[in-house]
Design an enzyme around this catalytic site. Structure first.
Site, PDB file in Angstrom:
ATOM      1  N   GLY A 187       0.805  -1.221   0.000  1.00  0.00           N
ATOM      2  CA  GLY A 187       0.000   0.000   0.000  1.00  0.00           C
ATOM      3  C   GLY A 187       0.832   1.263   0.000  1.00  0.00           C
ATOM      4  CB  CYS A 243      -2.116   8.761  10.006  1.00  0.00           C
ATOM      5  SG  CYS A 243      -1.192   7.484   9.155  1.00  0.00           S
ATOM      6  CE  LYS A 279      -5.164   3.727  11.046  1.00  0.00           C
ATOM      7  NZ  LYS A 279      -4.834   2.767   9.990  1.00  0.00           N
ATOM      8  NE  ARG A 327      -5.507   5.687   2.906  1.00  0.00           N
ATOM      9  CZ  ARG A 327      -4.370   5.053   3.194  1.00  0.00           C
ATOM     10  NH1 ARG A 327      -4.399   3.876   3.784  1.00  0.00           N
ATOM     11  NH2 ARG A 327      -3.207   5.594   2.898  1.00  0.00           N
TER      12      ARG A 327
END
Length: 480
Positions: free
Chosen positions: A10, A272, A275, A342
């Site tokens: 990824g 990031c 999360k 994201r």
């Protein structure tokens, strides 16, 4: 020859391994993933992720000492050092749902390493993981060791998407955490020797395992906190007539604070920040520190507030309704120079506008229609599971069209929302855009990249985050 295998192809695994291969020609690097389409893309002329400079690095090394494969077990078995760079999504059910990290993929990777290994291995945590993950992985490996010795290291990544290759070539620091035993120190040195082929010795930091794991969460929390701090100030600037750019510049000249991460915007995004802070909150709660948990929760709450404040400003400025109106959205990626969506603020802004029945026309130079439709129909946190385990979008949203040109997006629109700071948006012909829009024509600049005064001279009503409001916006205050 040292053999490195990285599980996970990824945003972290691919670029990191490509740079290691480039800088360490005597090391064989294999990136493995169970997703055949992803590996096929890494072996093609169209890489699965967009990152400036990545193409050149991959093309130089691929087939020489850099390989991409779906034969996971074979390459893990042969490796001396195994990097694990798999997804660690936020749990959506069960204990810690909505905050704790889901270590399902990590655990299955550890069990697979134990199953296939026939020689001693250094196992490196490359994903962002909760504190004490290394201990759990260590237990799985040692209880299934069959006499093989494993050393677990934590080597968190500190890449910024859009500048990942530059960051890898010239990192602020490389952090390696390991056990404070002779074997642990030897493993740290083995990994430090790899990075030491291009990173100055003084930038390679060795710590214990827990410090390395926590440093990554702390770094992201501190960066997100700075963005939330300046965004909180932006709301006050609008209320008082101050200019957030001038305030952040004045604050940033203080050498104790510095100028980075002080740009007000519609909110932070990326895989990031949110999360990792949720993870930090959960760890604090589990360790009986509710006050510390609440402190970090507030960083996320300000970020959510900034996105909803932006939507409220759009709706209230346009006569308190956007129902049936075409709104152009310029930029969907969470920041420029990446195709990554994201946790992009664009998702919440678009959903907020759709909730008031707006019609959206979206343009982003690096994000395709399928990805945008998936993001707008997916449940929160589903994005962080591997693609083949994500739910397929049941239907695409009829009120959303995705176009491949900013002028097409803005044609006949009532308003324009700039949500990503792509350089090309600064150079658009705004007179042409104005001429082809419904009047009054609105621009809501979520990144403060356009010259608001020049746009007002053309005829636009302009909202820039944290800047003094023009008369129209003062007359139509945003309601909470």
């Amino acid at each position: 020859m040292v053999k490195i295998c990285c599980i996970g192809a990824g945003y972290v695994g691919g670029p990191t391994m490509a740079v290691i291969a480039l800088k360490c020609p005597s090391v064989e690097v294999v990136v493995v993933d169970i997703s055949a389409p992803r590996i096929a893309a890494w072996n093609s002329d169209h890489l699965p992720i967009y990152e400036p400079g990545l193409d050149d690095v991959v093309k130089e090394c691929r087939g020489r000492n850099l390989f991409f494969s779906t034969d996971v077990e074979k390459h893990v078995a042969e490796a001396d050092i195994v990097f694990v760079s798999v997804n660690t999504p936020t749990k959506t059910r069960g204990l810690g749902a909505g905050k704790a990290a889901d270590l399902t993929y990590w655990e299955s990777a550890a069990r697979m390493i134990a199953d296939v290994s026939k020689s001693d291995k250094i196992v490196v945590e490359k994903s962002t993981v909760p504190v004490k993950t290394a201990e759990a992985i260590e237990k799985i490996l040692t209880h299934n060791s069959k006499g093989i010795n494993y050393q677990i290291l934590s080597n968190p990544e500190f890449l910024a998407e859009g500048t990942a290759i530059k960051d890898l070539f010239n990192p602020d620091r490389v952090l390696i955490g390991g056990r404070e035993t002779p074997e642990g120190q030897k493993a740290i040195q083995a990994l430090a020797d790899v990075y030491g082929q291009w990173v100055p010795k003084e930038r390679i930091l060795a710590t214990n395992l827990w410090s390395a794991e926590l440093s990554k969460l702390a770094a992201n929390a501190f960066l997100a906190q700075r963005i939330s701090s300046v965004n909180a100030m932006s709301a006050l600037c609008e209320a008082t007539g101050a200019d957030v750019s001038q305030v952040s510049y004045a604050v940033g000249t203080d050498t104790r604070i510095g100028p980075k991460f002080l740009n007000a915007s519609v909110g932070y995004g990326g895989s990031c920040f949110q999360k990792d802070i949720l993870n930090l909150v959960y760890i604090c709660e589990c360790n009986g520190l509710p006050e510390v948990a609440n402190y970090w929760k507030q960083v996320i709450q300000i970020n959510d507030y900034q996105k909803s404040r932006f939507v409220n400003r759009v709706v209230s400025s346009m006569f308190n309704t956007v129902s049936g109106k075409k709104i152009a959205v310029l930029g969907f990626a969470f920041k420029k120079d990446t195709g990554d969506t994201r946790e992009t603020p664009a998702i919440d802004v678009c959903k907020g506008l759709l909730g008031d029945n707006a019609r959206l026309s979206i343009y982003d130079p690096q994000v395709n229609e399928d990805q945008i439709q998936r993001d707008l129909t997916m449940k929160k946190f589903d994005w962080d599971h591997p693609t083949h385990l994500q739910p397929m979008s049941p239907t695409s949203l009829k009120q959303v069209s995705v176009v491949w040109d900013a002028y097409e997006a803005t044609k006949d629109a009532h308003g324009v929302c700039i949500l990503t700071e792509w350089d090309e948006f600064k150079g658009l012909d705004f007179q042409k855009i104005y001429d082809n829009m419904q009047k009054p024509a609105f621009i809501f600049d979520g990144r403060n990249i356009v010259n608001a005064e020049k746009l007002r001279e053309i005829g636009f009503i302009v909202y820039s985050i944290g800047k003094p409001l023009d008369k129209w916006l003062k007359d139509m205050p945003a309601v909470a």
